[in-house]
Design an enzyme around this catalytic site. Structure first.
Site, short mmCIF file in Angstrom:
data_model
loop_
_atom_site.label_atom_id
_atom_site.label_comp_id
_atom_site.label_asym_id
_atom_site.label_seq_id
_atom_site.Cartn_x
_atom_site.Cartn_y
_atom_site.Cartn_z
CE1 TYR A 81 33.55 -5.27 58.24
CE2 TYR A 81 32.63 -3.39 59.41
CZ TYR A 81 33.16 -4.67 59.42
OH TYR A 81 33.31 -5.34 60.61
CB CYS A 96 32.71 -0.18 61.85
SG CYS A 96 33.96 -0.02 60.55
CG MET A 97 28.15 -2.48 65.97
SD MET A 97 27.98 -4.18 66.51
CE MET A 97 27.15 -4.93 65.13
CG ASP A 98 31.66 -2.05 67.76
OD1 ASP A 98 30.55 -1.93 68.32
OD2 ASP A 98 32.02 -3.08 67.14
CE LYS A 139 8.28 12.88 73.39
NZ LYS A 139 6.96 13.27 72.84
NE ARG A 168 1.08 11.25 68.64
CZ ARG A 168 2.18 11.90 69.03
NH1 ARG A 168 3.33 11.67 68.45
NH2 ARG A 168 2.12 12.80 70.00
NE ARG A 186 1.56 17.94 75.39
CZ ARG A 186 0.50 18.42 74.74
NH1 ARG A 186 -0.57 18.84 75.41
NH2 ARG A 186 0.50 18.51 73.43
CG HIS A 240 0.87 16.58 70.03
ND1 HIS A 240 1.73 17.38 70.74
CD2 HIS A 240 1.64 15.86 69.18
CE1 HIS A 240 2.98 17.14 70.34
NE2 HIS A 240 2.95 16.23 69.40
C1 PLP Z 1 6.84 14.53 72.66
C2 PLP Z 1 5.60 15.32 72.94
C3 PLP Z 1 5.69 16.65 73.38
C4 PLP Z 1 6.99 17.42 73.41
O1 PLP Z 1 7.28 17.86 72.11
P1 PLP Z 1 8.55 18.80 71.80
O2 PLP Z 1 8.44 19.07 70.35
O3 PLP Z 1 9.74 17.98 72.13
O4 PLP Z 1 8.42 19.98 72.66
C5 PLP Z 1 4.53 17.29 73.75
N1 PLP Z 1 3.34 16.66 73.66
C6 PLP Z 1 3.20 15.40 73.22
C7 PLP Z 1 1.86 14.79 73.15
C8 PLP Z 1 4.33 14.69 72.82
O5 PLP Z 1 4.20 13.45 72.37
#
Ligand code: PLP
Length: 376
Positions: free
Chosen positions: A268, A314-316, A40, A140, A223, A170
């Site tokens: 700045y 700064c920004m850049d 992601k 969540r 995951r 999770h």
């Molecule tokens: C982002 C996420 C993960 C991965 O988590 P890490 O800490 O990066 O391994 C696994 N499960 C869910 C539901 C997540 O949102």
């Protein structure tokens, strides 16, 4: 966003490091447990498609993303492996997901009910694959009680438009020393899973932290996210069971060098005043690249020496104090190794009072990513 190809500021991503991190993890997993790479947010800033390509060659058999668009982008890029969207997708797009063979996370029966007419409109040749999320304590998304989960399961079994592919939860504290809350979540999940008529293909509970430190509860898929990028999910609280190899290096070059005199100000707000004659270098990188303003006072590495970031970022652009006059074009390392010294994403995060996840995924698309090859 326009990518700065004509500017010497870039990210260098080491594919071999990613491959090694995944392979090391897979060696600890039983044959029956799959590793799905979490990619992601543009692969935690590392570049989603490139990370997926490398993860696949390392043995990952599926991918997790946060939003449907990320999954569609992977399908667009030609990947055919299973993909799970971890966040809640609007039921409006149930059909879009089903057609593209993308699995969606579901946390309520209402969602299924809302998606049903969408899936029933027009001919549909594929079922929508669903993973039920159990909220065992993260607070969540997901089912919070067995009755709700059971009712949704029954509803799903009654409608051929859906296929239950997974059940997951999770953890909120898998990266902490104290395991009290973690154990409560495990117990809650074990109790909740009894509510299902039959167990789906995938039962999964592990992010990186769980898989690294609580492998016993892994289920048949993990995951695997932040650790595949070589970052320790706990920061510095717990040590990883094997050495993780950070994949990301952030570099730039001095584009302007000058000497300033005692009392001269920089940037700045004129918050920095030279105490004596000083050499100052300007780097073409700023908060629009994801190098936060609060990193004033932190440092970069030039010729193996730490150089303070002086004045406001700064920004850049930003300015650094040099140990001596240095030529324009001299390399500077913001993250990574330079002359035997290292600045890690963890160091940056510590200074900015945040976690490395946030620093990495804040690096914007203006910074081009270049890739070092993996070994075959
Ligand atoms: C982002 C996420 C993960 C991965 O988590 P890490 O800490 O990066 O391994 C696994 N499960 C869910 C539901 C997540 O949102």
């Amino acid at each position: 966003m326009v990518s700065g190809l004509h500017r010497p500021t870039k990210l260098v991503i080491d594919r071999q490091a990613i491959k090694a991190n995944i392979q090391q993890e897979m060696q600890t997993l039983p044959q029956t447990t799959e590793l799905w790479a979490v990619v992601k947010a543009n692969g935690y800033g590392h570049g989603m498609v490139e990370v997926v390509t490398t993860a696949k060659s390392a043995g990952a058999t599926g991918f997790c993303v946060a939003i449907l668009d990320e999954a569609l982008a992977l399908r667009q890029a030609g990947f055919t492996e299973p993909i799970l969207v971890l966040g809640i997708t609007s039921p409006t797009y149930a059909k879009v997901a089903a057609v593209a063979h993308i699995s969606l996370t579901v946390g309520s029966q209402e969602w299924l009910a809302a998606a049903l007419p969408i899936l029933q409109s027009g001919a549909l040749t594929t079922k929508l694959a669903v993973h039920f999320a159990v909220d065992s304590g993260m607070g969540r998304i997901g089912f919070r009680d067995a009755a709700g989960l059971q009712a949704a399961d029954t509803f799903l079994q009654q409608h051929v438009e859906f296929e239950l592919e997974g059940l997951f939860t999770h953890f909120a504290t898998a990266d902490e020393k104290d395991t009290t809350y973690f154990k409560q979540q495990v117990a809650k999940f074990q109790q909740m899973r009894q509510a299902l008529a039959t167990e789906p293909r995938y039962v999964h509970v592990s992010n990186s932290a769980t898989s690294l430190w609580h492998a016993a509860c892994n289920g048949n898929m993990v995951r695997f996210g932040v650790a595949l990028y070589g970052l320790n999910p706990s920061g510095t609280a717990l040590s990883a069971p094997y050495p993780l190899q950070p994949a990301l290096t952030f570099v730039s070059e001095l584009v302007f060098v000058k000497q300033i005199q005692a009392g001269d100000a920089v940037s700045y707000g004129a918050t920095y005043h030279a105490k004596q004659a000083e050499w100052v270098g300007t780097l073409p990188v700023g908060y629009a690249d994801g190098w936060q303003r609060r990193l004033q006072g932190f440092h970069v590495l030039i010729n193996g020496q730490y150089c303070e970031i002086i004045g406001r970022v700064c920004m850049d652009q930003m300015m650094v104090r040099l140990p001596a006059q240095l030529p324009v074009g001299t390399k500077a390392t913001l993250v990574g190794e330079n002359g035997g010294q290292t600045i890690s994403l963890q160091d940056v995060a510590d200074y900015a009072h945040t976690i490395h996840y946030e620093i990495a995924c804040n690096l914007t698309d203006r910074v081009p990513r270049t890739y070092l090859p993996e070994k075959s």
